[in-house]
Design a protein around this motif. Structure first.
Motif, PDB file in Angstrom:
ATOM      1  N   ILE A 442       0.832  -1.202   0.000  1.00 41.62           N
ATOM      2  CA  ILE A 442       0.000   0.000   0.000  1.00 41.62           C
ATOM      3  C   ILE A 442       0.865   1.249   0.000  1.00 41.62           C
ATOM      4  CG2 ILE A 442      -1.596   1.328   1.427  1.00 41.62           C
ATOM      5  CD1 ILE A 442      -2.928  -1.305   2.175  1.00 41.62           C
ATOM      6  N   ARG A 443       1.921   1.280   0.779  1.00 38.39           N
ATOM      7  CA  ARG A 443       2.795   2.458   0.793  1.00 38.39           C
ATOM      8  C   ARG A 443       3.360   2.741  -0.592  1.00 38.39           C
ATOM      9  NH1 ARG A 443       7.264   1.999   3.081  1.00 38.39           N
ATOM     10  NH2 ARG A 443       7.240  -0.188   3.731  1.00 38.39           N
ATOM     11  N   LEU A 444       3.864   1.700  -1.247  1.00 34.39           N
ATOM     12  CA  LEU A 444       4.409   1.893  -2.587  1.00 34.39           C
ATOM     13  C   LEU A 444       3.321   2.294  -3.577  1.00 34.39           C
ATOM     14  CD1 LEU A 444       6.787  -1.218  -2.702  1.00 34.39           C
ATOM     15  CD2 LEU A 444       7.459   1.181  -2.490  1.00 34.39           C
ATOM     16  N   ALA A 445       2.141   1.672  -3.438  1.00 34.42           N
ATOM     17  CA  ALA A 445       1.055   1.978  -4.367  1.00 34.42           C
ATOM     18  C   ALA A 445       0.582   3.418  -4.223  1.00 34.42           C
ATOM     19  CB  ALA A 445      -0.101   1.014  -4.139  1.00 34.42           C
ATOM     20  N   LEU A 446       0.464   3.889  -2.980  1.00 33.77           N
ATOM     21  CA  LEU A 446       0.023   5.261  -2.780  1.00 33.77           C
ATOM     22  C   LEU A 446       1.046   6.254  -3.324  1.00 33.77           C
ATOM     23  CD1 LEU A 446      -1.539   5.076   0.800  1.00 33.77           C
ATOM     24  CD2 LEU A 446      -2.714   5.251  -1.396  1.00 33.77           C
ATOM     25  N   ALA A 447       2.320   5.950  -3.122  1.00 33.67           N
ATOM     26  CA  ALA A 447       3.348   6.837  -3.679  1.00 33.67           C
ATOM     27  C   ALA A 447       3.284   6.854  -5.203  1.00 33.67           C
ATOM     28  CB  ALA A 447       4.733   6.379  -3.211  1.00 33.67           C
ATOM     29  N   GLY A 448       3.145   5.661  -5.793  1.00 35.33           N
ATOM     30  CA  GLY A 448       3.044   5.610  -7.251  1.00 35.33           C
ATOM     31  C   GLY A 448       1.789   6.279  -7.763  1.00 35.33           C
ATOM     32  N   THR A 449       0.653   6.083  -7.061  1.00 34.85           N
ATOM     33  CA  THR A 449      -0.595   6.702  -7.489  1.00 34.85           C
ATOM     34  C   THR A 449      -0.526   8.220  -7.386  1.00 34.85           C
ATOM     35  OG1 THR A 449      -1.813   4.752  -6.760  1.00 34.85           O
ATOM     36  CG2 THR A 449      -3.079   6.751  -7.104  1.00 34.85           C
ATOM     37  N   LEU A 450       0.109   8.730  -6.336  1.00 38.04           N
ATOM     38  CA  LEU A 450       0.262  10.181  -6.199  1.00 38.04           C
ATOM     39  C   LEU A 450       1.070  10.752  -7.365  1.00 38.04           C
ATOM     40  CD1 LEU A 450      -0.058  12.797  -4.619  1.00 38.04           C
ATOM     41  CD2 LEU A 450       1.971  12.163  -3.280  1.00 38.04           C
ATOM     42  N   ALA A 451       2.176  10.074  -7.691  1.00 34.09           N
ATOM     43  CA  ALA A 451       2.971  10.540  -8.827  1.00 34.09           C
ATOM     44  C   ALA A 451       2.167  10.471 -10.123  1.00 34.09           C
ATOM     45  CB  ALA A 451       4.246   9.703  -8.945  1.00 34.09           C
ATOM     46  N   GLY A 452       1.438   9.358 -10.309  1.00 37.40           N
ATOM     47  CA  GLY A 452       0.620   9.237 -11.509  1.00 37.40           C
ATOM     48  C   GLY A 452      -0.487  10.263 -11.562  1.00 37.40           C
ATOM     49  N   ALA A 453      -1.085  10.592 -10.396  1.00 35.81           N
ATOM     50  CA  ALA A 453      -2.139  11.597 -10.360  1.00 35.81           C
ATOM     51  C   ALA A 453      -1.606  12.971 -10.741  1.00 35.81           C
ATOM     52  CB  ALA A 453      -2.769  11.633  -8.972  1.00 35.81           C
ATOM     53  N   LEU A 454      -0.414  13.302 -10.284  1.00 37.02           N
ATOM     54  CA  LEU A 454       0.177  14.584 -10.653  1.00 37.02           C
ATOM     55  C   LEU A 454       0.445  14.662 -12.150  1.00 37.02           C
ATOM     56  CD1 LEU A 454       2.672  15.062  -7.665  1.00 37.02           C
ATOM     57  CD2 LEU A 454       0.462  16.206  -8.018  1.00 37.02           C
ATOM     58  N   VAL A 455       0.977  13.560 -12.719  1.00 40.82           N
ATOM     59  CA  VAL A 455       1.221  13.541 -14.162  1.00 40.82           C
ATOM     60  C   VAL A 455      -0.102  13.638 -14.924  1.00 40.82           C
ATOM     61  CG1 VAL A 455       2.092  12.149 -16.070  1.00 40.82           C
ATOM     62  CG2 VAL A 455       3.367  12.249 -13.933  1.00 40.82           C
ATOM     63  N   SER A 456      -1.127  12.908 -14.459  1.00 41.01           N
ATOM     64  CA  SER A 456      -2.432  12.935 -15.124  1.00 41.01           C
ATOM     65  C   SER A 456      -3.037  14.331 -15.083  1.00 41.01           C
ATOM     66  CB  SER A 456      -3.380  11.940 -14.455  1.00 41.01           C
ATOM     67  OG  SER A 456      -2.866  10.637 -14.520  1.00 41.01           O
ATOM     68  N   ALA A 457      -2.968  14.967 -13.911  1.00 36.72           N
ATOM     69  CA  ALA A 457      -3.520  16.318 -13.798  1.00 36.72           C
ATOM     70  C   ALA A 457      -2.820  17.278 -14.757  1.00 36.72           C
ATOM     71  CB  ALA A 457      -3.395  16.809 -12.358  1.00 36.72           C
ATOM     72  N   ARG A 488       9.145  -3.324 -12.651  1.00 40.00           N
ATOM     73  CA  ARG A 488       9.605  -2.331 -11.684  1.00 40.00           C
ATOM     74  C   ARG A 488       8.894  -2.414 -10.339  1.00 40.00           C
ATOM     75  NH1 ARG A 488      14.242   0.495 -12.825  1.00 40.00           N
ATOM     76  NH2 ARG A 488      13.416   2.187 -11.545  1.00 40.00           N
ATOM     77  N   GLY A 489       7.709  -3.016 -10.292  1.00 42.91           N
ATOM     78  CA  GLY A 489       7.054  -3.191  -9.010  1.00 42.91           C
ATOM     79  C   GLY A 489       5.754  -2.427  -8.903  1.00 42.91           C
ATOM     80  N   VAL A 490       5.112  -2.566  -7.725  1.00 44.97           N
ATOM     81  CA  VAL A 490       3.752  -2.078  -7.550  1.00 44.97           C
ATOM     82  C   VAL A 490       3.670  -0.562  -7.615  1.00 44.97           C
ATOM     83  CG1 VAL A 490       3.915  -2.016  -5.029  1.00 44.97           C
ATOM     84  CG2 VAL A 490       1.696  -2.314  -6.118  1.00 44.97           C
ATOM     85  N   GLY A 491       4.675   0.152  -7.154  1.00 46.78           N
ATOM     86  CA  GLY A 491       4.637   1.605  -7.206  1.00 46.78           C
ATOM     87  C   GLY A 491       4.600   2.117  -8.635  1.00 46.78           C
ATOM     88  N   TRP A 492       5.501   1.609  -9.460  1.00 49.30           N
ATOM     89  CA  TRP A 492       5.502   1.995 -10.866  1.00 49.30           C
ATOM     90  C   TRP A 492       4.217   1.549 -11.551  1.00 49.30           C
ATOM     91  CZ3 TRP A 492       9.112   4.478 -14.106  1.00 49.30           C
ATOM     92  CH2 TRP A 492      10.273   4.907 -13.473  1.00 49.30           C
ATOM     93  N   ALA A 493       3.769   0.354 -11.244  1.00 57.74           N
ATOM     94  CA  ALA A 493       2.562  -0.169 -11.887  1.00 57.74           C
ATOM     95  C   ALA A 493       1.358   0.712 -11.588  1.00 57.74           C
ATOM     96  CB  ALA A 493       2.301  -1.597 -11.425  1.00 57.74           C
ATOM     97  N   GLN A 494       1.183   1.116 -10.330  1.00 58.60           N
ATOM     98  CA  GLN A 494       0.043   1.960  -9.985  1.00 58.60           C
ATOM     99  C   GLN A 494       0.164   3.344 -10.592  1.00 58.60           C
ATOM    100  OE1 GLN A 494      -2.851   1.442  -8.386  1.00 58.60           O
ATOM    101  NE2 GLN A 494      -2.414  -0.744  -8.282  1.00 58.60           N
ATOM    102  N   GLY A 495       1.364   3.905 -10.595  1.00 59.74           N
ATOM    103  CA  GLY A 495       1.545   5.220 -11.192  1.00 59.74           C
ATOM    104  C   GLY A 495       1.244   5.230 -12.677  1.00 59.74           C
ATOM    105  N   LEU A 496       1.780   4.255 -13.394  1.00 57.93           N
ATOM    106  CA  LEU A 496       1.543   4.176 -14.833  1.00 57.93           C
ATOM    107  C   LEU A 496       0.076   3.890 -15.138  1.00 57.93           C
ATOM    108  CD1 LEU A 496       4.730   2.126 -15.785  1.00 57.93           C
ATOM    109  CD2 LEU A 496       4.291   4.518 -16.364  1.00 57.93           C
ATOM    110  N   PHE A 497      -0.547   3.046 -14.330  1.00 55.68           N
ATOM    111  CA  PHE A 497      -1.941   2.712 -14.581  1.00 55.68           C
ATOM    112  C   PHE A 497      -2.859   3.891 -14.271  1.00 55.68           C
ATOM    113  CE2 PHE A 497      -5.977   0.430 -13.704  1.00 55.68           C
ATOM    114  CZ  PHE A 497      -6.084  -0.229 -14.914  1.00 55.68           C
ATOM    115  N   THR A 498      -2.489   4.731 -13.310  1.00 52.94           N
ATOM    116  CA  THR A 498      -3.278   5.930 -13.023  1.00 52.94           C
ATOM    117  C   THR A 498      -3.347   6.844 -14.237  1.00 52.94           C
ATOM    118  OG1 THR A 498      -2.715   5.832 -10.666  1.00 52.94           O
ATOM    119  CG2 THR A 498      -3.429   7.956 -11.535  1.00 52.94           C
ATOM    120  N   VAL A 499      -2.227   7.049 -14.890  1.00 53.90           N
ATOM    121  CA  VAL A 499      -2.224   7.863 -16.107  1.00 53.90           C
ATOM    122  C   VAL A 499      -3.008   7.168 -17.214  1.00 53.90           C
ATOM    123  CG1 VAL A 499      -0.758   8.992 -17.830  1.00 53.90           C
ATOM    124  CG2 VAL A 499       0.001   8.841 -15.444  1.00 53.90           C
ATOM    125  N   LEU A 500      -2.897   5.845 -17.285  1.00 54.13           N
ATOM    126  CA  LEU A 500      -3.584   5.096 -18.331  1.00 54.13           C
ATOM    127  C   LEU A 500      -5.100   5.265 -18.237  1.00 54.13           C
ATOM    128  CD1 LEU A 500      -3.663   2.957 -20.596  1.00 54.13           C
ATOM    129  CD2 LEU A 500      -3.563   1.201 -18.825  1.00 54.13           C
TER     130      LEU A 500
END
Length: 754
Positions: A442-457, A488-500
């Motif tokens: 969850i920690r890695l996913a939230l970090a990745g999702t936050l990064a992905g959300a910023l890129v998406s915005a 790369r792992g769950v953080g990258w996966a969640q970040g990339l999927f957020t933008v997707l």
């Protein structure tokens, strides 16, 4: 978290291969998703069908991890199409009311997660099937669009099946049947050598036997090739592998001491064993019947058994032909050879059953193949019933996942959580089987999702309503997400999927930068609920369950050892079916221990290191499972009628040895039980020298020596359990030296983040 110079547990040397594998998968997913999404969205102006076509591909290609080659996956997914229709239809109909959607999520969530008991393919498909039910469970609640939803789902499945079958074909791995056939040929060579030259096998033959045995172990077999299903053929193929490992081990440990008068009978049995092993290989490869060779071995075994029934000789040099009694050394050899014959007969029968299903051509040994005449629905029911309890790891996973998904659906329905679909997707992909792993994920996913959300915005603000830009970016980003994320792992996966998902929904509705904010909120809610249920429902995963299951297995085995030894000593056949009372309980204990062992291989070490629930490093869990199988098979073999009564001295010795082995089993069981106080790694728990614990009684028949041989094999297994080391003699029980897999830390039926 990874090796030095590596990424997320993938060493540098393996990165190119990992990226190549995920890249091939990403190309298939991207091409099929684009082929389904763009024509419906821009060609036919059917956004609902476009959405379902794309997310069906994401479900089957991104979330699901179905093992096997492309053609194997394609065939399995084609059979899943009716299931996909049913999930979309039921989800659409139940979504109109919160209470029906919540109840549907509870039932469907549990059923799909529990389907992992059917083998690795149902377990791998379960996360994607979850997504296909989750997708129609959220707004818009429009049962009138069911036709478009089914059209999109059908298109996505059909296109992905074609892509899996035709794009980037993969070489088929060695099948389990071929592995078993090769092991049977090794057994044939070993038996021929022993028949031609009395004495133990030489080094090359021992190494060949050990290598063939290791090739049949689960850790050595690709997941897709493991016969893990509940059907007759899968069960029989599993039985074939177990019997072959037993046969190879018995051949490797065969003692000398045939005796001049009985050497011909022993040689006849060994040659018949070799012939049946060759026939077994031919059966597995070409489907020919091993029945003639089976009958030949049965006749040879009966002759040797009849010769062995007499008491020991007074004159150690006398032979059977002289009409005098056989010496103990010869009887020990006969007992070992008869065990070899028994393993060969079981191998031939199991192989024939694996090839022909419910219509075998050979005589089946009574009691061992209970499933041979049972139809598939009942076998599935047996498998499900065996795991319908709180001690089953599959049951625990199903309950954990169903409750978490149901809670998210309830929160989304009551509080009108925006885009609650993403919250459920977060729960599905981030929930793990241990508290420590869930929190880390969850920690890695939230970090990745936050990064992905910023890129998406940023992208949504810069591009605005220009859907052409999103249409161009989508396939490029999808290819990147499904290539890089799994490596790369769950953080990258969640970040990339957020933008997707932002790129997808920007083409379906008026885009706004708040879409990224909503995605972040949903991931936070979904992961928090998943963490809560990870804490409440079996937070230590399978580690404690494995210790508890292994302890229960040994307790049940101890009961059967005592009862079997008493029955042999008294010369009476138990009234209970298939051996002694408790036989079914031990079978179920073996099943539960095997499932816990399968899951614990994919879990990290428990929190707190070597705490009360930690797995002792010295424990050989495979030896625990083998001890359970040896107890079942040996008990059934020794209690085959007619039973001859032993002399008082032999009966007392057999009873005493059985109680001694049972006592050692209970001692090791107490050491393994997480509720016990005995540490499993302090000092030797057993004395491996069983033979020297009692004086050899005079006048003991062959059945006494067969009992002692069985109890000795169980003591060997107990020695491995307690010390985690194998004896120097190569045999089918030698533990593998390869490291346990470090990747894939997820429960059967849960998803890897896309």
């Amino acid at each position: 978290m990874g090796d030095s110079g590596g990424v997320w547990g993938v060493p540098d040397a393996r990165l190119p291969a990992a990226y190549a594998a995920t890249g091939r998968r990403a190309v298939r997913v991207t091409l099929v998703a684009a082929a389904g999404f763009y024509p419906f969205r821009y060609g036919f102006d059917r956004p609902v069908a476009a959405t379902y076509a794309l997310f069906t591909v994401v479900a089957l290609g991104g979330l699901s991890r179905i093992p096997g080659t492309g053609r194997q996956r394609a065939a399995f997914m084609a059979r899943l199409l009716p299931v996909c229709w049913a999930l979309v239809a039921v989800g659409t109909c139940l979504s109109v009311r919160t209470w029906s959607a919540v109840l549907g999520m509870l039932v469907v969530g549990f059923t799909l997660a529990f389907s992992a008991v059917g083998g690795p393919r149902p377990a791998g498909a379960a996360p994607g099937l979850h997504l296909l039910y989750i997708l129609p469970s959220f707004p818009p609640y429009d049962p009138g669009s069911l036709g478009d939803r089914l059209l999109g789902t059908t298109t996505g499945v059909a296109l992905f099946v074609a892509a899996e079958a035709l794009l980037f074909p993969e070489p088929a791995p060695l099948s389990y049947r071929e592995r078993a056939a090769r092991a049977a040929l090794v057994a044939e060579r070993c038996a021929e050598r022993l028949a031609a030259a009395p004495g133990a096998l030489a080094g090359p033959d021992l190494r060949a036997a050990q290598g063939a045995s290791q090739a049949l172990r689960s850790l050595s077999v690709p997941e897709a090739e493991r016969p893990a299903g509940p059907g007759v053929r899968e069960r029989a193929l599993t039985h074939t592998g177990l019997a072959l490992r037993t046969l190879l081990g018995r051949l490797a440990q065969l003692p000398s001491g045939r005796g001049d008068g009985t050497a011909a009978d022993v040689t006849a049995v060994l040659r018949a064993v070799a012939g049946l092993a060759a026939a077994t290989a031919a059966c597995l490869r070409a489907g020919t019947s091993p029945a003639p060779r089976q009958e030949e071995l049965i006749a040879a075994r009966a002759r040797l058994s009849a010769v062995s029934e007499g008491p020991p000789a007074v004159d150690a040099g006398a032979g059977a032909d002289a009409g005098v009694r056989l010496p103990p050394a010869v009887l020990r050899c006969h007992a070992a050879v008869l065990e070899v014959a028994d393993a060969a007969l079981a191998t031939g029968a199991a192989a024939d059953l694996a090839v022909r299903g419910r219509h075998p051509s050979v005589r089946l040994p009574p009691g061992r193949f209970w499933y041979a005449t049972i139809r598939a629905p009942m076998l599935w029911w047996h498998r499900a019933l065996g795991h319908a309890g709180r001690r089953s790891v599959f049951f625990q996973n199903a309950v954990r996942m169903a409750l978490a998904l149901t809670a998210v659906r309830f929160v989304a329905g009551v509080d009108t959580l925006p885009h609650g679909f993403w919250a459920m997707l977060a729960t599905l992909t981030l929930t793990r089987t241990t508290l420590g792993e869930t929190w880390s994920t969850i920690r890695l996913a939230l970090a990745g999702t936050l990064a992905g959300a910023l890129v998406s915005a940023g992208v949504l603000i810069l591009v605005g309503a220009d859907t052409a830009v999103y249409a161009v970016l989508l396939p490029v980003w999808m290819l990147c997400a499904f290539t890089v994320g799994p490596v790369r792992g769950v953080g990258w996966a969640q970040g990339l999927f957020t933008v997707l998902v932002a790129l997808v929904f920007a083409q379906l509705a008026q885009p706004t930068w708040r879409l990224a904010e909503v995605r972040m909120l949903d991931v936070l809610v979904g992961s928090a609920i998943g963490a809560v249920f990870g804490v409440l429902a079996w937070p230590r995963g399978a580690h404690d369950e494995l210790r508890r299951a292994a302890a229960e297995l040994l307790r049940r085995a101890a009961e059967i050892v005592v009862a079997t030894s008493a029955s042999v000593a008294g010369g009476a056949t138990p009234a209970a079916p298939r051996g002694v009372p408790g036989h079914r309980s031990l079978q179920r204990a073996v099943v539960l221990a095997e499932s816990a062992y399968a899951q614990v291989q994919s879990e990290p070490a428990p929190l707190g290191g070597r705490g009360r629930g930690a797995e002792p490093r010295a424990v050989d869990w495979q030896a625990t499972l083998i001890a359970g199988h040896h107890t079942l098979w040996g008990s059934a073999r020794l209690l085959e009628p007619p039973l001859t009564a032993l002399s008082p001295a032999a009966a007392e010795s057999a009873r005493l040895l059985g109680e001694r082995v049972a006592g050692r089993m209970l001692l090791v069981s107490a050491a393994l039980d997480p509720g016990g106080d005995t540490p499993a790694t302090t000092g030797p728990l057993i004395d491996p020298d069983l033979a020297g614990s009692t004086a050899e009684p005079p006048g003991a028949p062959r059945r006494y020596y067969a009992t002692v041989a069985w109890l000795n094999s169980l003591m060997t297994d107990l020695t491995r359990i307690a010390h985690g080391t194998a004896p120097h003699t190569p045999n089918e029980n030698a533990p593998t030296q390869q490291a346990e897999p470090a990747a894939g830390r997820r429960a059967p039926g849960t998803a890897t983040p896309p």
